[in-house]
Design a protein around this motif. Structure first.
Motif, PDB file in Angstrom:
ATOM      1  N   LEU A  51       0.868  -1.234  -0.029  1.00 20.93           N
ATOM      2  CA  LEU A  51       0.064   0.029  -0.055  1.00 20.93           C
ATOM      3  C   LEU A  51       0.877   1.363  -0.076  1.00 20.93           C
ATOM      4  CD1 LEU A  51      -2.799   0.484  -0.039  1.00 20.93           C
ATOM      5  CD2 LEU A  51      -2.786   0.731   2.543  1.00 20.93           C
ATOM      6  N   PHE A  52       2.118   1.121   0.864  1.00 20.34           N
ATOM      7  CA  PHE A  52       2.814   2.273   1.025  1.00 20.34           C
ATOM      8  C   PHE A  52       3.470   2.577  -0.430  1.00 20.34           C
ATOM      9  CE2 PHE A  52       3.264   4.406   4.880  1.00 20.34           C
ATOM     10  CZ  PHE A  52       3.202   3.563   5.934  1.00 20.34           C
ATOM     11  N   VAL A 107       0.883   4.050  -2.921  1.00 22.42           N
ATOM     12  CA  VAL A 107       0.699   5.514  -2.600  1.00 22.42           C
ATOM     13  C   VAL A 107       2.084   6.303  -3.148  1.00 22.42           C
ATOM     14  CG1 VAL A 107       0.451   7.363  -0.874  1.00 22.42           C
ATOM     15  CG2 VAL A 107      -0.769   5.192  -0.698  1.00 22.42           C
ATOM     16  N   SER A 155     -12.309   1.366   8.911  1.00 25.70           N
ATOM     17  CA  SER A 155     -11.101   2.175   8.395  1.00 25.70           C
ATOM     18  C   SER A 155     -11.429   2.209   6.836  1.00 25.70           C
ATOM     19  CB  SER A 155     -10.045   1.613   8.705  1.00 25.70           C
ATOM     20  OG  SER A 155     -10.169  -0.044   8.420  1.00 25.70           O
ATOM     21  N   GLY A 198     -13.555   4.806   6.004  1.00 22.73           N
ATOM     22  CA  GLY A 198     -13.021   6.076   6.067  1.00 22.73           C
ATOM     23  C   GLY A 198     -12.004   6.469   4.976  1.00 22.73           C
ATOM     24  N   ALA A 199     -11.220   5.458   4.797  1.00 21.57           N
ATOM     25  CA  ALA A 199     -10.046   5.660   3.688  1.00 21.57           C
ATOM     26  C   ALA A 199     -10.797   6.181   2.332  1.00 21.57           C
ATOM     27  CB  ALA A 199      -9.354   4.525   3.416  1.00 21.57           C
ATOM     28  N   VAL A 208     -12.425   9.734   3.015  1.00 21.40           N
ATOM     29  CA  VAL A 208     -11.046  10.921   2.913  1.00 21.40           C
ATOM     30  C   VAL A 208     -10.364  11.093   1.628  1.00 21.40           C
ATOM     31  CG1 VAL A 208      -8.834  11.694   3.769  1.00 21.40           C
ATOM     32  CG2 VAL A 208     -10.558  10.561   5.238  1.00 21.40           C
ATOM     33  N   ALA A 209     -10.030   9.768   0.869  1.00 22.41           N
ATOM     34  CA  ALA A 209      -9.243  10.095  -0.357  1.00 22.41           C
ATOM     35  C   ALA A 209     -10.350  10.269  -1.658  1.00 22.41           C
ATOM     36  CB  ALA A 209      -8.435   8.889  -0.412  1.00 22.41           C
ATOM     37  N   LEU A 252       1.568   6.720  -6.598  1.00 19.85           N
ATOM     38  CA  LEU A 252       0.567   7.495  -6.866  1.00 19.85           C
ATOM     39  C   LEU A 252       1.099   9.182  -6.829  1.00 19.85           C
ATOM     40  CD1 LEU A 252      -2.423   7.375  -7.714  1.00 19.85           C
ATOM     41  CD2 LEU A 252      -3.119   7.812  -5.280  1.00 19.85           C
ATOM     42  N   LEU A 253       1.681   9.574  -5.822  1.00 29.37           N
ATOM     43  CA  LEU A 253       2.174  10.612  -5.626  1.00 29.37           C
ATOM     44  C   LEU A 253       3.225  11.185  -6.437  1.00 29.37           C
ATOM     45  CD1 LEU A 253       2.221  10.852  -1.730  1.00 29.37           C
ATOM     46  CD2 LEU A 253       0.484  11.436  -3.124  1.00 29.37           C
ATOM     47  N   LEU A 285     -13.619  -2.759  13.226  1.00 26.38           N
ATOM     48  CA  LEU A 285     -12.808  -1.553  12.990  1.00 26.38           C
ATOM     49  C   LEU A 285     -12.305  -1.500  11.577  1.00 26.38           C
ATOM     50  CD1 LEU A 285     -10.620   0.594  14.258  1.00 26.38           C
ATOM     51  CD2 LEU A 285      -9.266  -1.692  14.198  1.00 26.38           C
ATOM     52  N   LEU A 286     -11.749  -2.824  11.029  1.00 30.66           N
ATOM     53  CA  LEU A 286     -11.335  -2.664   9.646  1.00 30.66           C
ATOM     54  C   LEU A 286     -12.187  -2.234   8.639  1.00 30.66           C
ATOM     55  CD1 LEU A 286      -9.519  -6.275  10.027  1.00 30.66           C
ATOM     56  CD2 LEU A 286      -8.374  -3.878   9.669  1.00 30.66           C
ATOM     57  N   THR A 345     -11.852  11.911  -4.535  1.00 29.91           N
ATOM     58  CA  THR A 345     -11.517  13.031  -5.399  1.00 29.91           C
ATOM     59  C   THR A 345     -12.637  13.964  -5.588  1.00 29.91           C
ATOM     60  OG1 THR A 345     -11.805  11.882  -7.189  1.00 29.91           O
ATOM     61  CG2 THR A 345      -9.780  11.938  -6.418  1.00 29.91           C
TER      62      THR A 345
END
Lengths: 864, 207, 105, 616
Positions: B69-70, B73, B159, B162-163, B166-167, B76-77, B155-156, B169
């Motif tokens: 995932l890191f 991303v 999240s 949420g992800a 938040v992300a 992506l950036l 929780l999962l 567009t």
């Protein structure tokens, strides 16, 4: 002096109401509806109001004279209105109801006659004088309001009601002086008059306060009966106060022990003196005496009838009326009488000197009024109340006539010279006796009276004052002449013998100067060549005038203006008959006797009988000298000596012309310091008081805010770093070792079990036998220990704890077993707060006990 | 030096090297790889400690999902993810801070070791054979730790949602400009403009 | 000299070292992503410690179960953290942690 | 004389009053003539109805216990109803609010029927929070009686003025006015300290909205300052209240916030001084007394005209009313000890300082604000002197100041609406342009200076002469009274110099050339104030008789409290409960809820006042 009213009328004497209400009605009608009613209606209303009031006054005085000879002499007619307010005496003992009521006795009967009589004549005069003024109705509304206030003043049944009239008259003079308010100079004169009068009113208020405190009554009868209580010493300067010490210090340093000692010894004054001085301050404000006369000359800014009514006949004499009415209080304080006499005499001379150099005829008359008022106060000051009051009566006539005469001259001058100041300037006049015959004759009559031509009214009244000022003297009210005070007896001031001769000489000097400047005035206006404008030849043939600045001859005033002049002129000449003391024919004195009563400590000089005729000489001598000298200077020598005197010392002339620059002196000293203090206060208020309370506090909070803001760098790392530091701190605190132990007590058996609280990685060691030595040197994990105590044995058990980082903590526990069995279930509770059990049940203590934290130390049962 | 200690030594070196690379690397991709190395080293440790199930989970979840995932991303950036040459902050302060924190943590570790060596000489006892196996962990997981297990599923899911939220567009949110921030003026009716232009602001007003 | 890997002290020392490197990285590095990675390292260090102590007291598996849950949470945390970083990037188009100072005004 | 004839005779003065009133206006507006006539009739009825002699004759009227609740809570209910009304129809909102306020005024006139003898009137007690001993206890006595009427008289006038000049956010304006009205009324009638504190704070919020939203340029700064000053004071007061309640709990065993009970708590010296200091600070800020007065000029300068009127006419009175009721009521000892110093401070730093600073102000509102400091200085002097005359005079001075300063601010508002400036230099020679306005301004100036015949004089006269004969000021009485009388001169100085600069002299600024004279609304609003100035000036006994008995009772209690304070030994740190003496003043005393109902004490047994719902 009884206060019953004549049998024929029930309690309240209604005509008084008519006397007072009519002018008020006139004022209101003219004031509100005047513009809509039109000029003639306004005139009718105004004159009717004052006329009816005058007739009512005449009827009342006639009734008083008639009923005062009967078996039950009636000297007072009263009308009690409603209860105005209620005051309380010293420390709430006694109740002082103040009713809004009026009364008429001899004194204010005569005064009301003058006020309404002369007032009516002046109203008649001003119908013509003011006829082309746009706010005609407003003028008559104020004049009526003035007469109303004056009547309230002189007919009021007590000082508060008098005070209503007192300030009402001040208000009306403010309105009338500032009548032509378009020019700011007039408005400023009006405001100045009101404020200076207000300073006088301050004196009256203080006097009323003192009377409430010491006499406990404010109506005149109450004051008269309670006046004796005023002869008590009042400590006005305590020798021992810090102020005295500070004041005396410089003198001690300089070695002037006399002054230092005087300052350190307590100063006393009788209450009567304080009340008298306060009252005189009020009179000085209203009747324009030395300290507060500055407003009268400026008050000439108002229309001339106003000056005639207010500043000659009525308002200014209110001060004398007050002194006469409060005679019982004044008489008790020789010091106050002395001050009144001296100030009166000095004012008489001082004002006369200024009148020498004035060119504006109204200013000359204004200063002559101040001077004549000085005479009245001189008369009243020595105790000759009737003489003083008689001079009020005669002065009202001749001064009103002089002012109205001057008014008619100014009216005539206005035909060509429109600037008001120039129209009043003597240098533009001269030789008017040919053009204004009636004005000249009446002016001459009043001149004769004021100068003191023998057998005129002025001669009798002024001469009587000069005679009384020399013979009468005021003795001290207490026979022994001393008063007991806390720090020993003090002597009451009695005016020294030389004072009467000083007063006489000052009076004579004043009379000479009066004669001089009045003759200068009459010559300046009516004799010599006409200096106004070139008189065009009256010959019929030449229609347009040859010389450019020429114009028609000044014409005589219409009948409405000259009739009052004639009446007042005759009165000025003939009024002497009322109280010709020289010929022992004194009807006024007998009539007024009921109002004044006999004061035993006003004693004439032993040989006063013989002196009576001798003392005529100073009056006559003054008249002859003054007139002769003035007529030689101005008539014969055409004013040459005067002009030479002015050239020889111009500075002195300029100083006297600018009224000794007293106004500027006041401006700099009193008003200047007041402005300075005010500016300091404003600055202090903005920067210090407001500064500290709001600016400094807001600055401090802003400072704190910004300093804390430094920590908000906005970078996540700094916040994280702070979190870590915080965690470190907390963990450090958590890790510090705490040595705690619970104690189970059993007093019967004497067994006590101490159990320590466990901690992570803790090591424990105990010293149970109290010898200061730990049983086991190393830190074991022995959590609890048992101790056995005998009766009344005390022992201290110590516990030491060490944590993983090697830090130790110790705690001592003092155990003690009580002597013998105590009542009540003492030891059942074994919580960790053993001493709570020992408290006897006491509600008041129970509250305190729960408040403080449970302590571990076991104190035996005595309550805190 | 037994095989076990050599294996332990290798894993330790891997972990520490990985961590150092993650921290020091200029390029975040190299940092992600450092993280991967650390995670694999930790998984090795788990095996050494008989936590086979955990080692598997570590490798699958951590290495398989999180690091990927890191990297995803990072990709992506793109170039912006590169480290900006800052340098305005003086390195001395940062290093001093770092050393300070490291010193504290190490000191605590050392003291802890002293205590434990003293008390239980830290020797690993012998084990039953299925100690770290999936069965024993699963049994424990489904008996005592059932509630946290169910909660972690919730929780999962949360999240994940949420992800996405938040992300997303979608709409373009306006940046919060400073001047329409809530402040006392807003409470008093809009931005404060002088109500009476003619009225000169009295300079002596206080506060 | 007993073999290296049989005492819990070694694991505690290693975990401490790893944790301090992670913490250090988080505090020093400006790049938000690296910071997130450092958080992951710190989490792993704690997991290691948990498992090590579980190995010391093998009577129950709570240590490992707890570590398992930590991993689950770490995964969720990473997901959300990265989403936030994306949002932040879109707002400030930089991953420099100093730019996230809107709240400061 | 047949009854018809008598009625006719009785009716004639009213007809005359109406005709005189109707004739006065020179304009042709019939509405103005009608209203002035009605006002004339109303005031004549007011004077005849209240004439001292008349009241005793009629039988003691039945006091309706719920009257105070209606008077106090009618505006609050109206405020809530107002929220439901549509925001667009401003006219309807204005009419509704004005209607409610006038009804409230009419209802409050019913208070006049009860003869204000000693004791609490229209008393209503209801349990509110029994656990803490908090009760809803409202009552009126001689002291707070005229304050209630002043409030209900002033707020409608302020509302009419506000609706005239304020054009935006009408709904919020109406809401603020109604809430403020409730807050003020509640504060005057509350006798439970908790209830008093609630109303005391409730009052603040609408006032801040009034200043903050419709004020001048720096309105927010002024609103903050006003709020912070008052809050700082009242927070200390709350602390003192709580301390008192706890002490009462300790010595009497039960919680109560009631003023009647807490008045009997005789604290130890240090505690008494601290509590007195806290209360006095809270009220000193409100009065405003010297060091804490700087908020007043800013609040007045920035407040809209209507805000200034209410602030000056009523809010300042709460400070002095609170001082008399709570400071002198509950802490007699310290109040007596501080009496002389308070009088000194109030004279030098209130009356003289206020007058001097007012004299140098260029802004009219600031000038009038500082004159309020001076006038309220007289009121506090009256309380410090604590004689029957001075306290009654101070109460009357509070009503007078409300009327004259309210009218002054109204007049300043008139020219502010026309020229939007308040500095005196901008005006000059207005008398020639606006004659009626000038005449009314001079009349109100005379009232504020205190010329006899107007209301200002009566108040100051009684205070001054009361101070002369004051016992609590001891040896300083004469000196202090003389200094205070100097204030009378300075009052004339600054008011007349302002009047001269504004009205007399040539028309300097040609912007003033075309200023219209007073409109109908303004004359109608000013008329009652002008007539009241003369009514109180000539017939003050109407007002004084209603407060005389209560004032005597207050002074009596003040002296008892002082004696109790002096008997308390210096070192003791324990409070004592003063013995209860029964009598009308302790009617409604909060009994101990937990105690067994022993023999009813003398108070409740003697006479069951018909009105008191009683009980806890």
């Amino acid at each position: 002096m009884d206060i019953t009213s004549p049998p024929l009328l029930p309690g309240n004497y209604a005509p008084i109401l008519v006397i007072i209400i009519m002018p008020l009605l006139g004022a209101i009608v003219n004031g509100i509806f005047g513009k809509r009613l039109g000029r003639s209606a306004v005139t009718l209303m105004a004159l009717a109001a004052i006329g009816v009031s005058f007739i009512a006054c005449v009827f009342t005085v006639w009734l008083l004279i008639a009923s005062s000879h009967g078996p039950a002499p009636v000297t007072r007619l009263k009308w009690d209105g409603w209860e105005w307010l209620r005051l309380s005496g010293i420390n709430d003992i006694g109740d002082i109801p103040i009713t809004f009521g009026f009364f008429v006795d001899a004194l204010n009967g005569v005064m009301s006659l003058i006020v309404t009589g002369v007032g009516f004549l002046i109203h008649l005069y001003s119908t013509k004088y003011m006829q082309d003024d746009p706010s005609y109705h407003r003028f008559f509304s104020y004049m009526n309001l003035f007469i109303f206030s004056m009547l309230v003043l002189i007919l009021g049944n007590g000082l508060p009601v008098l005070f209503v009239g007192w300030e009402g008259v001040g208000l009306c003079s403010y309105l009338l002086i500032g009548f032509w308010f378009k020019e700011s100079a007039n408005a400023a004169a009006g405001t100045k008059a009101f404020i200076v009068n207000r300073i006088g009113d301050f004196g009256l208020l203080v006097a009323m306060g003192l009377l409430v405190r010491y006499v406990g009554a404010l109506d005149f009868t109450g004051i008269q009966t309670g006046a004796a209580q005023l002869v008590t010493p009042v400590e006005i300067w305590s020798g021992t106060s810090a102020l005295a010490y500070v004041a005396a210090r410089p003198f001690e340093i300089l070695g002037i022990t006399g002054a230092a000692h005087w300052l350190l010894s307590p100063g006393y004054a009788t209450a009567a003196t304080l009340v008298g001085l306060a009252l005189f301050l009020g009179c000085a404000g209203k009747s324009a005496q030395i300290p507060l006369y500055v407003w009268l000359p400026d008050a000439m800014a108002g229309p001339t009838p106003v000056s005639a009514l207010i500043h000659a006949a009525t308002m200014v004499t209110a001060g004398i009326y007050l002194v006469c009415r409060m005679a019982p209080v004044f008489v008790l304080s020789p010091f106050a009488m002395f001050i009144v006499a001296i100030v009166g005499a000095v004012t008489a001379v001082f004002a006369a000197t200024i009148a020498f150099a004035q060119r504006d005829i109204k200013k000359v008359l204004a200063y002559s009024t101040v001077s004549q008022l000085g005479y009245m106060f001189l008369g009243v000051g020595v105790g000759a109340f009737t003489a003083g009051f008689f001079h009020v009566v005669t002065h009202a006539f001749f001064k009103a006539c002089l002012f109205l005469g001057a008014g008619s001259v100014i009216h005539a001058m206005h035909a060509r010279i429109h600037d008001t100041n120039a129209a009043q300037d003597m240098s533009n006049m001269g030789g008017l006796r040919r053009y204004l015959p009636i004005t000249f004759i009446t002016f001459a009559a009043s001149w004769a009276a004021i100068v003191g031509v023998p057998f005129t009214s002025g001669f009798f009244s002024k001469d009587e004052i000069l005679f009384q000022s020399f013979t009468l003297s005021v003795a001290s009210p207490v026979a022994s002449g001393t008063l007991e005070t806390a720090t020993g007896p003090i002597s009451i001031f009695v005016s020294p013998p030389w004072v009467s001769s000083v007063l006489l000489s000052l009076g004579t000097l004043g009379a000479v100067m009066t004669a001089f400047y009045m003759t200068r005035l009459i010559v300046g206006i009516f004799f010599g060549r006409f200096r106004g404008w070139a008189i065009a030849a009256k010959s019929a043939h030449s229609s347009e005038p040859e010389v450019h600045s020429s114009g028609p001859a000044p014409h005589e005033s219409p009948w409405a203006m000259t009739l009052p002049l004639v009446i007042l002129g005759t009165l000025a000449l003939g009024a002497g008959v009322f109280n010709a003391a020289v010929f022992h024919y004194t009807p006024l004195e007998h009539f007024l006797a009921s109002s004044f009563g006999k004061f035993e400590n006003i004693k004439p000089r032993p040989n006063s009988e013989q002196l009576e005729h001798v003392l005529l000489l100073p009056g006559i001598f003054a008249f002859v000298l003054g007139t002769a000298w003035a007529s030689w200077v101005y008539l014969v020598a055409k004013g040459q000596p005067a002009r030479r005197f002015v050239e020889r010392n111009p500075a002195l002339y300029q100083l006297v012309y600018e009224k000794w620059r007293i106004d500027e002196l006041y401006r700099e000293t009193i008003v200047g310091t007041l402005e300075l203090i005010a500016d300091i206060c404003v600055w202090f208020d903005k920067w210090i008081v407001d500064g500290i309370l709001s600016r400094v506090t807001s600055f401090v909070i802003a400072l704190l805010g910004s300093s804390v803001r430094l920590f908000q760098t906005g970078r996540v790392q700094t916040y994280a770093a702070f979190i870590v530091l915080g965690l470190g701190g907390i963990s450090w605190f958590m890790m510090t070792p705490h040595a705690e132990a619970a104690i189970a007590t059993d007093h019967e058996t004497g067994k006590y079990k101490l159990s320590a609280e466990p901690g992570i990685g803790y090591g424990y060691r105990w010293d149970s036998n109290g010898d200061g030595q730990f049983e086991t040197p190393s830190f074991g994990d022995q959590l609890s220990i048992d101790v056995e105590l005998a009766r009344t044995e005390r022992r201290t058990v110590t516990l030491q704890v060490r944590d993983i980082f090697g830090r130790e903590a110790t705690r001592k526990f003092k155990l003690e077993r009580p002597a013998e069995e105590q009542l009540g279930p003492r030891n059942t509770r074994t919580n960790n707060n053993p001493d709570a059990a020992a408290q006897p049940k006491d509600p008041s203590a129970r509250g305190q006990n729960e408040l403080n934290a449970p302590s571990h130390a076991i104190q035996p049962g005595q309550p805190q | 030096m037994t095989i076990g200690s050599v294996y332990f030594f290798l894993c330790a070196i891997a972990c520490i090297a990985g961590a150092l690379v993650t921290v020091v690397a200029r390029n975040p991709i190299r940092g992600a790889l450092g993280l991967l190395l650390t995670i694999v080293g930790i998984a090795g440790m788990y095996l050494k400690l008989h936590a086979q199930f955990l080692a598997a989970v570590q490798v699958i979840v951590y290495a398989g999902a999180v690091v990927i995932l890191f990297v995803f991303v990072l990709m992506l950036l793109g170039a912006d993810a590169m480290e900006r040459p800052t340098g305005n902050r003086s390195p001395v302060a940062r290093i001093a801070g770092g050393i300070g924190i490291a010193a504290i943590v190490l000191f605590t570790a050392y003291r802890a070791i002293q205590v434990y060596s003293r008390a239980t000489n830290g020797h690993f006892p012998s084990l039953s054979e299925d100690f770290g196996s999936v069965k024993s962990v699963g049994k424990q997981l489904y008996s005592e730790a059932l509630a946290p297990f169910e909660l972690s599923t919730a929780l999962l899911i949360v999240s994940v949602i949420g992800a996405i939220a938040v992300a997303r567009t979608g709409h373009k949110r306006t940046a919060l400009s400073p001047n329409n921030l809530t402040s006392a003026h807003r409470f008093f009716g809009g931005p404060v403009e002088p109500r009476d232009a003619a009225q000169p602001i009295t300079k002596d007003s206080t506060l | 000299m007993t073999p290296l890997s049989y005492h819990v002290q070694e694991y505690v020392l290693l975990a401490a070292l790893l944790f301090s490197i992670g913490g250090l990285g988080f505090l020093i590095r400006r790049n938000v992503l690296i910071q997130l990675m450092c958080v992951e390292i710190m989490l792993n260090a704690t997991n290691l410690l948990l498992v090590a102590f579980n190995r010391l007291y093998p009577s129950s598996m709570t240590g490992q179960v707890f570590a398992f849950f930590v991993i689950a949470v770490a995964a969720a945390e990473a997901a959300v953290g990265l989403a936030i970083i994306l949002g932040f990037y879109r707002l400030r188009n930089s991953v420099h942690s100093d730019d996230a100072d809107i709240l400061r005004h | 004389m047949t009854s018809l004839g008598k009625a006719l005779i009785d009716f004639v003065p009213y007809i005359m009053a109406f005709t005189v009133g109707a004739l006065i206006p020179s304009r042709k507006s019939r509405f103005e003539r009608f209203t002035l006539g009605v006002i004339g009739v109303l005031l004549l009825a007011f004077v005849r109805g209240l004439w001292p002699g008349v009241q005793q004759s009629s039988a003691p009227a039945q006091e309706w216990p719920h009257l105070l609740n209606v008077v106090v809570f009618l505006p609050m209910v109206a405020a809530v109803v107002l929220l439901l009304l549509p925001r667009q129809s401003a006219g309807f909102l204005k009419a509704f609010t004005l209607g409610v306020l006038l009804v409230d005024f009419a209802v409050s006139l019913l208070l006049l029927r009860a003869p204000m003898d000693v004791g609490w009137h229209f008393q209503y007690i209801a349990p509110w929070l029994p656990r803490f001993g908090i009760r809803y206890h409202v009552a009126v006595d001689g002291i707070s009686f005229w304050m209630v009427l002043l409030t209900t008289f002033t707020t409608p006038i302020a509302a009419i003025v506000a609706f005239g000049s304020i054009k935006e956010r009408i709904k919020d304006l109406c809401f603020a006015l109604l809430l403020l009205h409730t807050g003020m009324l509640g504060a005057f009638v509350a006798l439970d300290l908790f209830l008093f504190y609630v109303f005391w704070e409730l009052m603040l919020i609408p006032m801040i909205i009034l200043i903050g939203v419709w004020g001048g340029v720096e309105r927010i700064k002024a609103a903050y300052k006003f709020f912070l000053f008052t809050m700082a004071g009242s927070v200390l007061m709350l602390a003192a209240i709580l301390y008192l309640v706890i002490t009462h709990k300790q010595i009497a065993g039960y919680y109560t916030f009631d003023y009647l009970a807490l008045r009997h708590v005789n604290l130890s010296h240090t505690a008494a001084w601290l509590c007195f200091g806290a209360f006095a600070l809270a009220f000193a800020v409100k009065v405003p007394m010297f060091p804490l007065h700087t908020w007043l000029p800013d609040a007045h300068v920035q407040a809209p005209t209507s805000g200034s009127i209410i602030l000056a006419a009523v809010l300042l009175k709460l400070g002095s009313y609170g001082y008399l009721r709570y400071c002198m009521g509950m802490f007699g000892g310290p109040a007596w000890a501080v009496g002389a110093n308070l009088a000194g401070l109030v004279i030098v730093a209130g009356i003289l300082y206020g007058a001097l600073v007012a004299w140098r102000q260029d802004d009219i509102k600031k000038l009038v604000a500082y004159s309020s400091v001076a006038h309220m200085g007289f009121v506090m002097l009256g309380f410090a002197a604590a004689t029957q005359a001075s306290v009654q005079g101070a109460l009357l001075q509070m009503v007078n100041h409300g009327i004259s300063t309210g009218a002054l601010f109204l007049l300043v508002g008139v020219i502010y609406d026309r020229r939007h400036t308040r500095s005196v230099q901008e005006f000059g020679g207005l008398a020639s342009v606006m004659p009626i306005y000038a005449a009314i301004f001079v009349v109100v100036t005379l009232s504020s200076i205190g010329v006899p015949g107007t209301n200002g004089f009566v108040g100051e006269f009684m205070v001054l002469l009361g101070t002369f004969a004051s016992q609590s000021l001891g040896s300083f009485a004469t000196i202090q009274a003389t200094l205070a009388t100097v204030g009378v001169i300075l009052a004339a100085l600054y008011m007349l110099s302002m009047v001269q600069r504004m009205f007399f002299g040539p028309l300097s600024n040609n912007a003033n050339r075309s200023l219209p004279d007073l409109t109908v609304r303004e004359t109608v609003v000013l008329a009652p104030a002008i007539i009241l100035i003369f009514v109180i000036g000539l017939f003050p006994s109407i007002f004084l008789d209603r407060s005389s008995q209560s004032v005597t009772a207050v002074i009596e209690q003040y002296k008892d409290a002082r004696r109790a304070y002096q008997d308390m030994p210096d070192d003791s740190n324990r409070a004592v409960l003063l013995p209860r003496r029964g009598g009308p003043l302790e009617q409604g005393y909060p009994e101990d809820p937990s105690a067994i109902p022993e023999l009813p004490t003398v108070a409740s047994a003697v006479e069951a006042k018909p009105n008191s719902a009683g009980g806890q």
